[in-house]
Write an enzyme that holds these catalytic residues in place. Sequence first.
Site, PDB file in Angstrom:
ATOM      1  N   GLY A  81       0.805  -1.223   0.000  1.00  0.00           N
ATOM      2  CA  GLY A  81       0.000   0.000   0.000  1.00  0.00           C
ATOM      3  C   GLY A  81       0.836   1.270   0.000  1.00  0.00           C
ATOM      4  N   SER A  82       1.879   1.287   0.806  1.00  0.00           N
ATOM      5  CA  SER A  82       2.694   2.505   0.889  1.00  0.00           C
ATOM      6  C   SER A  82       3.353   2.792  -0.454  1.00  0.00           C
ATOM      7  CB  SER A  82       3.772   2.349   1.961  1.00  0.00           C
ATOM      8  OG  SER A  82       3.181   2.058   3.203  1.00  0.00           O
ATOM      9  N   ASN A 164      -8.570   3.861   7.967  1.00  0.00           N
ATOM     10  CA  ASN A 164      -8.052   2.747   8.745  1.00  0.00           C
ATOM     11  C   ASN A 164      -8.232   2.907  10.248  1.00  0.00           C
ATOM     12  OD1 ASN A 164      -6.104   4.739   7.649  1.00  0.00           O
ATOM     13  ND2 ASN A 164      -4.741   3.885   9.181  1.00  0.00           N
ATOM     14  N   GLN A 202      -8.208  -0.556   3.055  1.00  0.00           N
ATOM     15  CA  GLN A 202      -9.066  -1.101   4.115  1.00  0.00           C
ATOM     16  C   GLN A 202     -10.395  -1.625   3.583  1.00  0.00           C
ATOM     17  OE1 GLN A 202      -8.445  -1.574   7.358  1.00  0.00           O
ATOM     18  NE2 GLN A 202      -6.403  -0.677   7.337  1.00  0.00           N
ATOM     19  N   CYS A 355       1.571   5.933  17.061  1.00  0.00           N
ATOM     20  CA  CYS A 355       1.572   5.797  15.609  1.00  0.00           C
ATOM     21  C   CYS A 355       2.194   4.470  15.219  1.00  0.00           C
ATOM     22  CB  CYS A 355       2.252   6.970  14.929  1.00  0.00           C
ATOM     23  SG  CYS A 355       4.004   6.749  14.665  1.00  0.00           S
TER      24      CYS A 355
HETATM   25  C1  LIG Z   1      -2.056  -0.514   5.681  1.00  0.00           C
HETATM   26  C2  LIG Z   1      -2.399   0.670   4.887  1.00  0.00           C
HETATM   27  C3  LIG Z   1      -1.466   1.265   4.028  1.00  0.00           C
HETATM   28  C4  LIG Z   1      -0.040   0.806   3.937  1.00  0.00           C
HETATM   29  O1  LIG Z   1       0.047  -0.425   3.304  1.00  0.00           O
HETATM   30  P1  LIG Z   1       1.394  -1.304   3.401  1.00  0.00           P
HETATM   31  O2  LIG Z   1       1.052  -2.499   2.581  1.00  0.00           O
HETATM   32  O3  LIG Z   1       1.594  -1.604   4.856  1.00  0.00           O
HETATM   33  O4  LIG Z   1       2.488  -0.498   2.835  1.00  0.00           O
HETATM   34  C5  LIG Z   1      -1.865   2.341   3.286  1.00  0.00           C
HETATM   35  N1  LIG Z   1      -3.118   2.827   3.381  1.00  0.00           N
HETATM   36  C6  LIG Z   1      -4.037   2.285   4.192  1.00  0.00           C
HETATM   37  C7  LIG Z   1      -5.413   2.866   4.265  1.00  0.00           C
HETATM   38  C8  LIG Z   1      -3.716   1.186   4.982  1.00  0.00           C
HETATM   39  O5  LIG Z   1      -4.618   0.670   5.794  1.00  0.00           O
END
Ligand SMILES: *Cc1c(COP(=O)(O)O)cnc(C)c1O
Length: 415
Positions: A81-82, A164, A202, A355
């Site tokens: 996600g990041s 989230n 999410q 955090c």
């Molecule tokens: C967990 C999360 C991320 C980050 O994802 P990773 O796979 O840990 O890099 C980004 N956005 C949201 C809304 C998340 O819940």
Amino acid sequence: MPTSARLVKSKTLVYLDHAAATPVRPEVLRSMQPFWTKEFGNPSTLYSLGQRAQQALTDARRAVAQVLQVDQTEVIFTAGGSESDTLAILGAARAFRAKHARGGHILTTTIEHHAVLAAAHAATELGIRLTLLPVNAEGFVSAADVRAAIEPDTFLVSVMLANNEIGTIQPIADIARIIQRQNSERHGTTQPHILLHTDACQAGGYLELAVPTLGVDLLTLNGSKVYGPKQTGVLFVRKGITLAPVVYGGGQERGLRSGTENVAGAVGFARALTLAQTTQAKEATRIARLRNTFAAQLLKQIPNSRMNGPALEATTTPTRRLPNNINVSFADCDGEALVIYLDAYNIAAATGSACATGSTEPSHVLQAIGLTPREVRGSLRLTLGMRTTAAQLQYALRAIKAVVAQQRRTTTMLA
Ligand SMILES: *Cc1c(COP(=O)(O)O)cnc(C)c1O
């Protein structure tokens, strides 16, 4: 301590932090295993071993495209996600700067994930301006506010699909319509085309992810929130959009994400996402029912507690709040201490007072919806999942009552 002594610690873990991570489903794990061992080939190679890996990658891409109702060339596999958020935002910013020597404006909200906020801040180093839209007390951004905040050189709007921390589901389709209207007015002018990005990490388990309905140009998903492997995910990139890469190398993933593909990861992610979307409607109903009963009991049985985020919805299709999310504040409590005491009861929960990296920075989301520092400090996030049962929640209810009461007694004694 009399209250807690009567509660026997559960032998098995009661895991209530599914917004942080989910276990990999057994069928997902099974689908991945061959690609670490027997079928380990590099998909860029020409012999059969590599071509079988290439085929597995293609099949995974097709499966993700089918879920999103997009073309398979629009699916870019990333390491989570990041990375997808960074590619969307910094990639769009750098592509804008390559075309326009000056100006540029990004619009996002105060309650985005840190990956979005930090990538947007990084874009300001390129001389791009940034506006963070405020949200209301339930965490909603209004489509009208988005329209009012768009500037002549806005080229990117990023609003998450579901939050989230407090589960707020944003009106993405409404925002998309506003941006489409702006874009048609801009057609033939020198003003940039506005892209809409949404972070849907999410949402995969509980909401429909059809891109034609959402109307977005860029969409982030990851495996770790949908019972898939960590460090896997995708960015949907609508055809015709130019992004600058953030990872350089051999030009894999249409040049947007170089590096030998994580074949096992892509296969596992595709399987996990497909399963999550297949069960999404039923699971949303099941989990909302459990959540609503549990949340009502928490608020009723623990005095001076409040729910943070949108009002809980009935067990129909979720439209305002993720069905697995609870975020509560207990007066005169410390969320981090609650988490540690709950761990002693074999319960995993989260707090908005710390955090992701474990520092004690208070939640920017809870601050943005107007909580006082004391309310932020006393916050607890409980996120249910696939294997959460009513019996587990009854146990958690008793444990939370005990640890809150114990903390309040201690606070009173010290006062
Ligand atoms: C967990 C999360 C991320 C980050 O994802 P990773 O796979 O840990 O890099 C980004 N956005 C949201 C809304 C998340 O819940």
